[in-house]
Each structure stands twice: as C-alpha cells, then as structure tokens.
Design an enzyme around this catalytic site. Structure first.
Site, PDB file in Angstrom:
ATOM      1  N   ASN A   1      -1.100  -5.283   0.421  1.00 44.36           N
ATOM      2  CA  ASN A   1      -0.083  -4.252   0.625  1.00 44.36           C
ATOM      3  C   ASN A   1      -0.279  -3.649   2.010  1.00 44.36           C
ATOM      4  O   ASN A   1      -0.977  -2.661   2.173  1.00 44.36           O
ATOM      5  CB  ASN A   1      -0.177  -3.193  -0.477  1.00 44.36           C
ATOM      6  CG  ASN A   1       0.867  -2.102  -0.322  1.00 44.36           C
ATOM      7  OD1 ASN A   1       1.707  -2.168   0.577  1.00 44.36           O
ATOM      8  ND2 ASN A   1       0.815  -1.098  -1.176  1.00 44.36           N
TER       9      ASN A   1
ATOM     10  N   CYS B   1       2.732  -0.002   2.672  1.00 47.21           N
ATOM     11  CA  CYS B   1       2.975   1.251   1.953  1.00 47.21           C
ATOM     12  C   CYS B   1       3.323   2.352   2.941  1.00 47.21           C
ATOM     13  O   CYS B   1       2.562   2.632   3.862  1.00 47.21           O
ATOM     14  CB  CYS B   1       1.760   1.676   1.141  1.00 47.21           C
ATOM     15  SG  CYS B   1       2.034   3.284   0.359  1.00 47.21           S
TER      16      CYS B   1
ATOM     17  N   GLY C   1      15.371  -3.533  -6.356  1.00 45.49           N
ATOM     18  CA  GLY C   1      16.549  -3.372  -7.209  1.00 45.49           C
ATOM     19  C   GLY C   1      16.789  -4.467  -8.220  1.00 45.49           C
ATOM     20  O   GLY C   1      17.904  -4.602  -8.728  1.00 45.49           O
TER      21      GLY C   1
ATOM     22  N   GLY D   1      10.737  -3.856 -10.423  1.00 51.74           N
ATOM     23  CA  GLY D   1      10.032  -2.647 -10.007  1.00 51.74           C
ATOM     24  C   GLY D   1      10.541  -1.412 -10.723  1.00 51.74           C
ATOM     25  O   GLY D   1      10.258  -1.182 -11.898  1.00 51.74           O
TER      26      GLY D   1
END
Lengths: 260, 308
Positions: free
Chosen positions: B128, B131, B247, B268
């Site tokens: 990641n 972020c 989405g 998500g």
C-alpha cells in the site's frame, strides 16, 4: 462482550407513523431478532435500493414486541426522509442486532435513573421495560414541549417521569442535566446507576455529574457510521484505552471511559 | 459451470473476487453474513510495523454515491497481527493477502516483508504505497505518485521475497500508466487499482471540513468511472494482472472492470452497505458467463469493443 450473532434480513413494515412534529415511529417484523436483542443495541437500515444515500442508517431499538421491532426516529436528512415514506407492507433491508447494549443488573436495583435528551428516549424505553422490576425515575429534556416524547410510554411502564425544557414550556425550565443535579441533591434514595442517551454535550454533563456524585453511569453515544459492524473503524471515539468503535465496542460506554 | 480460476504471479485463486483492504476488517466481522470460504481472497486491513491509533474523529463522511474517509491506517502493528489476527484468518481457508505500509521510512516495507515472508499462511503481499491518510506524510508525495520511488520500493521488496507481490496505486496522479510500468518493471506480480481519490467535504454552517483531517480518500460508486478508465489505460500498457476496484458494488459494476482488462476485482465500500456483495458478485459473474456462453472469465478481458 457477550456473543452476538448478526443477521441481515428483509423486514416487512407494519406501521410507520408520525408521532410528533418531526418524530416517526416505525414497526417492522424481524423474526431473526427475536430473543436476541439487548436494550441499547441498534439496527442499520438501508433506506433506498440504489446508491443514494449510499450508507445504511443506524437506529436504536426502541421496543421489542414478540417478533416486531420498533424504532423511533427524527427527520434529520435524506435518509430519515426516505424512511418516513415507507408504508405498511413495504420492505426494509435491516442488519442487527448491533453493538453491545446496556449492562443490566444481575439483581434488580432499588432505583435506576434514566436521562434522555430529545430523541435519546429511543433506546431507554426498551431499557425501562427490561428494568421494570426496579423503581425507575426518568428525566426527559428537550428545547421545548414539542420535543418531549415517550412520557406516556415510560409512565405506562410504571416509571416516574420528570421533564425539563430549555424554554420552560413544560416542566423544569433549563437543561435536563441541571434537573439531574438538583434531583440528586434532594433525593433520599440514590440511584444505583444512571443510564443516559442524548446529544454529546448532554452526555458529557451527565458524565461529570455522575463522577462528582460517585454514581456509575452508562451512556449511549450516537455517531455517524459507515459499516456499523466494526469493520471500517470510522466511528472512532477517544477513550482512556485509546480509540474505540462506537458501533461495535459501544454504543454504550461507561461514562468514565470517554475522553470528551 | 464457467471457469473462474485466475492467477496473479504464483497466487492461484478459485475465483476473481476479493475484498479490498480496509473494508473487511480482519474478516471475522463478516463471518455471520457470508461463507468466507467462497471468497477468491481476503486482503487485510493495512498493517504497519508499529501499532497505529488512527486519526482523530470524525473519520468518515457520506458524499453523493460515495464515502470520504480518513481512518489513518489504524491497526495493531505487525507483531499483534501475526499473533492475534492471522491465526483466525487462516481458519477461513481463503488466500490471505496482507496489505502493508510504511509510516515514515520506506525501509519499513522491507522489514515488514521480511517478517511476513516466513509465514506460509501469507499468500501474497500488497504494497500500500498509496494511502492518502497518514499524518506523517501529509503534504508529502506518496510513493505511488513518483515512478522512480515506486520502482525503487518494489525492487527493494522484490529482492527479499518470492511471495506474490501486488502494488496498490493511487489515482491521484497525472498519468497512472507511468507508475504502473515502474512497478511492473521492478518485479511486481500484479497491480491493485485504484486506491481512493483525494477529496474534501465542507460543512457550510460550521465552516469546517466534515472530517477531522480536513481531506480524505473518496470511495464508492462515485469513483467507479475513474477507476474503470484507469484499469483500461493501464491494461493497454502492462502485462501483469490487474485487480480492479473503486465502486465495485454489484455484478454489473464488477463486469465493467473485467471488460476494461482486469483479471480480478475487489469489493470495497460496498462491504459496508451489503456485507454479502462479494459472494453475490461471484454467483452473478457465473450466471453472466453462462448466459453469454463464455467458458472462462478470462475471455472477457480482451473483449471490449472500442470505435464500432
């Protein structure tokens, strides 16, 4: 924390009526919640089929009657407005029972004190129903008389009720927390526990009074939530043990735990 | 039954539907709602070397068809994760992809990978590097906003592990394909795109931002067209598998990502609204492939018709 199985289900609306200027009372069937709900727990309802509004909305469980769940809510925005338009026979997408709920006494207390601010009465009626073998004094506060609800429900359960309004249009003129302070001074029998639900400034004042008077207090926090099941870590509240989740570790906390 | 198997590097998944980091807790929160065994993979909440408290509240705010968040990578730290969370996760018998991030020094990625590399239950590692909500990095560029930094980081991690590496990219860049190419050339086995779009929402009565950190990351259906476009652009430039997200909330939205070139998708924000979304999509994809006489999910990948 007690084990708590969660359900997601379609709930049929039985009734959904206006009960005050801006307040609504909704009853829906929830067979999967039967016997599984503690006072202070809540449900999350998806009020629309599409992405607007996107998130579920949390509602305290106001009463349980057999397999029917009742919620009480105030029109505050798009979500509650859509909910208020649901008629009998329509279905709601519900998740619950969520959260920890109030800690109940093992043997009935001689006296319990319930303090509600406005819509904060919602979970306290169910609590009063469960506590009703003990003596209960309920204090309800609002800005004015039109904001006071559930007085009759509490009385029907055998509770004593005192009202406080900011404008003095009903009962004591002033904040419900001032009424609380006054009552604690004059009371012969001290309450074993204070249970409170309402806006955050009110809960903060209750926490301070409870600490000063050395009475344990349980407060139910209200917070915007994304998931309601403890996954998103969005509804954080700062406590003496670090951030906790209002939805999963709460919504009921010991008043002394919270860093206001 | 159509074939839903896919692979990303050495990682083989029985279906291409995962749950995205930060939206599924450590899975236990969802065990009452779905049979977790059905998931293609679980990506954990991002883990850092030290425990993190997370950001001040309020941390989330609903937006039109979206959700703005600034959680700040609250997590118990890698030691506690390995000791308390991983033993529970492995009982679900689903590939576990552990998302990791650094707080101050990119070297922390190397240290974290070193710790996870020895654990057989860790099926893959997601880097990641995107972020937007770490306080220590506010105002600084994210690793995934810099192709050279991305290349350097992925290469450093690649050197010390043979586990499948997935690099998660930010959409907050001028050209995401540059970053994607940098990660690919450094040895990333797959790319996860997109992380949240930087956003802000203001309360006009209080004249204050609605989340404590002022700005945060936007997710949900509101960002889906941006995510689909980015998957499509990156698919034309790189060869490694793409995990599309942003989405994904039902079968139709998941299929858009496969048609744009994704090998897998991750659910998500939709997990917060309908905790059954991921398993409903797995079933829905199967039905769609059957209805359209396709035998393999991979057949969708290059079937997009552009210009007639």
């Amino acid at each position: 924390m007690p084990s708590n199985k969660l359900f997601q289900f379609k709930a049929k609306v039985i009734a959904n009526k206006r009960v005050g200027k801006n307040y609504f009372h909704c009853i829906f069937s929830a067979h999967s919640l039967r016997q599984a709900v503690r006072p202070g727990q809540f449900v999350e309802i998806k009020v629309s089929a599409g992405p607007e509004p996107l998130l579920r909305r949390p509602f305290s469980i106001h009463r349980m009657k057999g397999a029917n769940v009742e919620i009480l809510y105030e029109l505050v925005g798009k979500g509650t407005e859509l909910l208020s338009q649901k008629g009998a026979g329509e279905y709601l997408d519900v998740i619950g029972p969520l959260g920890n709920g109030f800690t109940l006494p093992l043997t009935p207390y001689p006296l319990s004190l319930l303090v509600a601010g406005g819509m904060g009465v919602a979970p306290l009626v169910y609590l009063a129903e469960i506590l009703k073998r003990s003596k209960i004094l309920v204090l309800i506060g609002a800005q004015s008389k039109s904001g006071i609800i559930c007085e009759k429900e509490f009385k029907d359960l055998g509770c004593s009720v005192k009202i406080a309004t900011d404008d003095g249009s009903c009962g004591f003129r002033g904040k419900v927390t001032e009424l609380l302070s006054n009552i604690l001074v004059t009371m012969d029998c001290r309450p074993a526990t204070i249970y409170a639900c309402g806006p955050r400034p009110m809960l903060k004042a209750v926490a301070e009074i409870a600490q000063k008077e050395n009475i344990p207090a349980q407060i139910s926090l209200e917070e915007h939530m994304a998931c309601g099941i403890g996954a998103c870590l969005g509804c954080a509240v700062n406590t003496r043990a670090g951030y906790k989740r209002v939805c999963k570790d709460g919504p009921v906390f010991g008043a002394e735990e919270i860093i206001w | 039954m159509a074939n839903l198997n896919i692979s990303i590097g050495k990682l083989k998944l029985k279906n291409p539907v995962m749950v995205a980091s930060g939206t599924f807790g450590y899975a236990e929160e969802f065990s009452d709602f779905i049979d977790l065994k059905k998931l293609g993979a679980i990506v954990t909440k991002t883990i850092t070397l030290r425990p993190r408290q997370g950001n001040a509240a309020p941390r989330t705010c609903e937006t039109p068809a979206g959700l703005l968040n600034s959680i700040g990578l609250e997590n118990p730290g890698v030691d506690k994760f390995i000791k308390d969370k991983l033993p529970v996760l492995k009982e679900y018998h689903v590939p576990i992809i552990v998302s990791i991030a650094s707080e101050r020094d990119p070297e922390e990625f190397v240290e974290l990978t070193h710790r996870l590399d020895r654990i057989k239950e860790v099926a893959a590692i997601e880097l990641n590097i995107s972020c937007p909500n770490i306080r220590e990095k506010k105002g600084k560029r994210l690793i995934s906003q810099d192709a050279l930094a991305t290349h350097g980081l992925v290469k450093a991690v690649r050197k010390i592990t043979n586990k499948t590496l997935i690099t998660k990219l930010t959409p907050n860049v001028t050209d995401i394909t540059e970053i994607a190419l940098a990660a690919e050339s450094a040895g990333s086995d797959g790319l996860a795109l997109i992380n949240t779009l930087a956003g802000m929402i203001i309360d006009i009565e209080k004249r204050r931002p609605k989340i404590a950190m002022a700005s945060g990351g936007l997710s949900g259906p509101a960002i889906r067209p941006v995510a689909v476009r980015m998957v499509w652009e990156v698919h034309q430039k790189v060869k490694i598998p793409l995990i599309g997200m942003g989405g994904v909330s039902d079968t139709r939205s998941a299929l858009e990502f496969f048609l744009a070139g994704a090998t897998a998708v991750a659910v998500g924000t939709a997990n917060f609204i309908n905790p059954k979304t991921s398993v409903e999509i797995i079933a829905g994809i199967g039905k769609y492939l059957c209805k359209t006489n396709l035998k393999d999910i991979k057949a969708l990948q290059n079937s997009l018709k552009i210009n007639g």
